[in-house]
Write a protein that holds these residues in place. Structure first.
Motif, short mmCIF file in Angstrom:
data_model
loop_
_atom_site.label_atom_id
_atom_site.label_comp_id
_atom_site.label_asym_id
_atom_site.label_seq_id
_atom_site.Cartn_x
_atom_site.Cartn_y
_atom_site.Cartn_z
N ASN A 53 0.82 -1.21 0.00
CA ASN A 53 0.00 0.00 0.00
C ASN A 53 0.86 1.26 0.00
OD1 ASN A 53 -2.39 -1.45 -0.03
ND2 ASN A 53 -2.60 -1.46 2.20
N TRP A 54 1.98 1.22 0.73
CA TRP A 54 2.88 2.37 0.76
C TRP A 54 3.42 2.67 -0.63
CZ3 TRP A 54 8.58 2.25 0.86
CH2 TRP A 54 9.15 3.52 1.10
N VAL A 55 3.86 1.63 -1.33
CA VAL A 55 4.41 1.83 -2.67
C VAL A 55 3.33 2.33 -3.63
CG1 VAL A 55 5.42 0.66 -4.66
CG2 VAL A 55 6.25 0.14 -2.36
N ARG A 56 2.16 1.71 -3.58
CA ARG A 56 1.11 2.04 -4.53
C ARG A 56 0.49 3.41 -4.29
NH1 ARG A 56 -2.81 -3.20 -5.35
NH2 ARG A 56 -1.55 -4.30 -6.90
N TYR A 57 0.21 3.72 -3.04
CA TYR A 57 -0.57 4.92 -2.73
C TYR A 57 0.25 6.04 -2.10
CZ TYR A 57 -4.03 1.26 -3.36
OH TYR A 57 -4.76 0.22 -3.87
N GLY A 58 1.51 5.77 -1.80
CA GLY A 58 2.38 6.80 -1.25
C GLY A 58 3.54 7.15 -2.17
N VAL A 59 4.37 6.18 -2.46
CA VAL A 59 5.60 6.44 -3.21
C VAL A 59 5.31 6.76 -4.67
CG1 VAL A 59 7.86 5.55 -3.86
CG2 VAL A 59 6.88 4.95 -1.63
N ALA A 60 4.55 5.90 -5.34
CA ALA A 60 4.31 6.10 -6.77
C ALA A 60 3.64 7.43 -7.09
CB ALA A 60 3.50 4.93 -7.33
N PRO A 61 2.56 7.82 -6.37
CA PRO A 61 1.97 9.13 -6.64
C PRO A 61 2.92 10.29 -6.34
CG PRO A 61 0.42 7.74 -5.47
CD PRO A 61 1.74 7.04 -5.43
N ALA A 62 3.71 10.16 -5.28
CA ALA A 62 4.64 11.24 -4.94
C ALA A 62 5.69 11.41 -6.02
CB ALA A 62 5.30 10.96 -3.59
N ALA A 63 6.17 10.32 -6.58
CA ALA A 63 7.17 10.42 -7.65
C ALA A 63 6.59 11.16 -8.84
CB ALA A 63 7.63 9.02 -8.05
N LYS A 64 5.36 10.81 -9.21
CA LYS A 64 4.72 11.45 -10.36
C LYS A 64 4.47 12.93 -10.11
CE LYS A 64 2.66 11.25 -14.41
NZ LYS A 64 3.42 10.94 -15.65
N GLN A 65 3.96 13.26 -8.92
CA GLN A 65 3.58 14.64 -8.63
C GLN A 65 4.78 15.53 -8.33
OE1 GLN A 65 0.80 14.28 -5.41
NE2 GLN A 65 -0.60 12.96 -6.58
N MET A 66 5.77 15.01 -7.61
CA MET A 66 6.87 15.85 -7.15
C MET A 66 8.07 15.81 -8.06
SD MET A 66 6.64 14.94 -3.07
CE MET A 66 7.64 16.35 -2.59
N LEU A 67 8.27 14.70 -8.77
CA LEU A 67 9.45 14.57 -9.63
C LEU A 67 9.10 14.52 -11.11
CD1 LEU A 67 11.45 11.97 -7.50
CD2 LEU A 67 11.69 14.46 -7.53
N GLY A 68 7.80 14.48 -11.40
CA GLY A 68 7.36 14.53 -12.80
C GLY A 68 7.69 13.30 -13.61
N SER A 69 7.85 12.16 -12.97
CA SER A 69 8.18 10.93 -13.69
C SER A 69 7.60 9.74 -12.94
CB SER A 69 9.71 10.77 -13.83
OG SER A 69 10.04 9.64 -14.61
#
Length: 223
Positions: free
Chosen positions: A108-124
């Protein structure tokens, strides 16, 4: 002479019956080997309610995994209710035996925490995570207390790999990365603090300078 020859006739007849011509004594028939009863099938004990609920949660989240048998490695390193994550949407290296609640929260952390943060904050998009593994039958560094790794109840995360080729590592980018990378690492670490009982990072001590230690045991700690 007639009498003598007649008396010898029975003796000659007896002489013709040698020991080899006598019938062999009957030997008792060999008894058939006793048939052992087939072993009784071993019925595994049903997993506890917590594990059953956890497995149901993984199924509901469409996580691919396989259940693992309970094992006692000695020295207090006992692993029960464990799974191996096979597909959580993002490949993660080094994942082996994990107690189910740890596996569920990590997924759940990877799916709903890390992956969205990478897209939103790092643009990838997040394409891979590199870990230092899960189960390791050892004590906590500098103490005689068994690590949660010895119960397959902890995972160490080191690197986040993005679709644009960037590798955002805890060691290099917690303090040395760009502003966006530093914010990303701190954001996903704080997200981990809400999902795991213990979350330790570079600010905890030098032993965690290169990874996030995430576990589901002990007392709540986020540092």
């Amino acid at each position: 002479m007639r009498i003598g020859l007649a008396g010898l006739a029975p003796l000659a007849l007896l002489a013709c019956v040698s020991g080899d011509d006598r019938p062999e004594p009957r030997r008792p028939a060999a008894s058939a080997p006793k048939r052992r009863p087939p072993p009784k099938p071993v019925v595994p004990e049903p997993p506890p309610a917590e594990t059953r609920q956890c497995l149901a949660d993984l199924d509901a989240d469409r996580v691919e995994y396989r259940t693992l048998p309970a094992q006692d490695f000695g020295g207090g390193c006992v692993v029960v209710g464990a799974v191996q994550l096979l597909d959580i949407g993002v490949p993660v290296s080094g994942l082996k035996s994990m107690r189910c609640p740890l596996a569920r929260n990590f997924s759940n952390w990877v799916r709903y925490g890390v992956a969205p943060a990478a897209k939103q904050m790092l643009g990838s998009d997040l394409t891979r995570i590199e870990s230092y593994g899960t189960f390791n039958c050892r004590a906590i560094a500098g103490s005689g207390k068994l690590s949660e790794h010895g119960r397959a109840n902890a995972v160490d995360v080191a690197v986040f790999v993005l679709a644009d080729g960037r590798r955002v590592s805890v060691l290099d980018d917690w303090n040395g990365g760009s502003d966006e990378e530093r914010r990303f690492l701190r954001t996903v670490f704080q997200s981990a603090c809400r999902r795991f009982v213990t979350a330790l990072g570079p600010e905890y001590n030098a032993a965690h300078a290169n990874h996030f230690h995430l576990d589901m045991g002990g007392r709540p700690l986020c540092r």
